[in-house]
Design an enzyme around this catalytic site. Structure first.
Site, short mmCIF file in Angstrom:
data_model
loop_
_atom_site.label_atom_id
_atom_site.label_comp_id
_atom_site.label_asym_id
_atom_site.label_seq_id
_atom_site.Cartn_x
_atom_site.Cartn_y
_atom_site.Cartn_z
N ASP A 1 0.85 -1.20 0.00
CA ASP A 1 0.00 0.00 0.00
C ASP A 1 0.89 1.25 0.00
O ASP A 1 0.87 2.03 0.94
CB ASP A 1 -0.94 0.00 1.23
CG ASP A 1 -0.19 -0.07 2.56
OD1 ASP A 1 0.97 -0.52 2.59
OD2 ASP A 1 -0.77 0.35 3.59
N HIS B 1 9.93 -0.53 8.86
CA HIS B 1 8.85 -1.52 8.88
C HIS B 1 8.89 -2.49 7.68
O HIS B 1 9.23 -3.65 7.81
CB HIS B 1 7.49 -0.82 8.88
CG HIS B 1 7.17 -0.08 10.14
ND1 HIS B 1 7.17 -0.66 11.37
CD2 HIS B 1 6.81 1.21 10.34
CE1 HIS B 1 6.82 0.23 12.29
NE2 HIS B 1 6.61 1.38 11.69
C1 BDR Z 1 2.80 -0.53 8.70
O1 BDR Z 1 1.71 0.40 8.53
C2 BDR Z 1 1.99 1.25 7.44
O2 BDR Z 1 1.82 2.59 7.83
C3 BDR Z 1 3.40 1.00 6.99
O3 BDR Z 1 3.53 1.11 5.58
C4 BDR Z 1 3.68 -0.39 7.48
O4 BDR Z 1 3.31 -1.35 6.52
C5 BDR Z 1 3.48 -0.25 10.02
O5 BDR Z 1 2.61 -0.44 11.08
CA CA Z 2 2.87 -0.74 4.17
#
Ligand code: BDR
Ligand code: CA
Length: 317
Positions: free
Chosen positions: A9, A239
């Protein structure tokens, strides 16, 4: 070679994961599938196409689900990734189009064409994976592994005291994915909150990567500003790139295993709960579920090195 489909995303840290997957010499990136999450699925698909064009590649992008399976859509977190998903850089629209197959159908077709070979790397809400299982449940026996950035086992959540954003965005889909008889590896906040990427790193990437480095550094400024304002860190968390790293260097991480359920309602909605002990609990939620893995330790130095090397290698020359 590790064949992967990256379900994403985009999203600033998604862009880091996508570029790392493109550049890593041991990864064969078969395609990107998109989902709502950080932005709408329309925007996520535009962003995925933009990243592919920026890298000068011809990788299929398949558009996926636009809403959660059961629950209402949460507002998009424009304060984390910007309204455009890329820190409000407002880039020009891409020239290319997504393929006609849906994300779920693309996953099903690719897995059936490459049995035992594909790692599904999911770094957004899990609706496309749940939809793929609905279309063809037999893919669970043909996928090599599902590696997902999402969830948290023992640390604090980031959208509630117990929930991580990707899982809370579609807890029913996440629970379906955890219950399926395929090997899942949770690369969640237990490890991603241990690894900080700072401005100096992105400045180096901008200097050494003429193709996408400046974009990555510019977008990351917004992400770093957000994280520096809410946490006591001078940088942002790694992340989504952590899930890509797991595919090629799993020994960067220490794991535990157990059956996993996702809470789909109530105060703990979005919590990923792992049953780690062979205790005959009176509740039967976990019985019959496969044991899945969750990452709990990470060698932060090696993870940052992997990201830095991928972003600055000759691949981009
Ligand atoms: C996840 O949430 C999204 O904001 C980031 O892209 C990542 O996949 C982190 O909690
Ligand atoms: Ca993400």
């Amino acid at each position: 070679m590790n064949k992967i489909i990256l379900d994403t995303d985009p999203g600033i840290d998604d862009a880091m994961a996508i570029f790392t997957a493109m550049a890593h010499p041991k990864i064969d990136l078969l395609g990107l599938t998109t989902t709502f999450g950080n932005v709408s699925v329309e925007q996520a698909t535009q962003n995925a196409l933009t990243l592919v064009e920026m890298a000068g590649l011809d990788i299929p992008v398949a558009k996926g689900v636009e809403t959660p399976w059961v629950k209402d859509l949460n507002p998009f977190p424009d304060f984390v990734h910007g309204a455009d998903g890329f820190g409000n850089l407002n880039l020009a629209a891409p020239k290319t189009q997504p393929i006609t197959a849906s994300a779920a159908q693309f996953i099903v077709d690719q897995v059936n064409a490459n049995p035992g070979e594909i790692s599904l790397v999911a770094v957004g809400p899990l609706g496309n994976l749940a939809a793929a299982l609905q279309i063809d449940p037999s893919i669970s026996a043909k996928v090599k592994q599902v590696v997902l950035m999402g969830g948290v086992i023992a640390a604090d959540g980031n959208v509630s005291p117990v929930a991580e954003a990707n899982i809370l965005s579609d807890p029913h889909a996440a629970d379906r994915v955890m219950a399926a008889p395929w090997p899942v590896v949770i690369v969640g906040l237990d490890v991603t909150h241990q690894v900080v990427l700072n401005n100096a790193l992105f400045a180096k990437i901008a200097k050494e990567n003429a193709k996408v480095g400046q974009f990555m550094a510019d977008a990351s400024k917004f992400y770093i500003k957000f994280y520096s304002s809410i946490r006591d860190i001078d940088g942002c968390y790694a992340h989504d790139v952590s899930a890509v790293a797991y595919v090629v260097e799993p020994d960067i991480f220490g794991t535990i295993e157990g059956e996993v359920c996702v809470a789909t309602e109530g105060v703990a909605i979005g919590q990923t709960i792992m049953s780690r002990f062979d205790i005959p609990y009176p509740l039967t939620f976990w019985s019959g579920r496969p044991k899945q893995k969750a990452c709990m330790q990470v060698d932060s130095k090696r993870l940052i090195e992997l990201f830095e090397t991928s972003m600055t290698s000759d691949y981009w020359k």
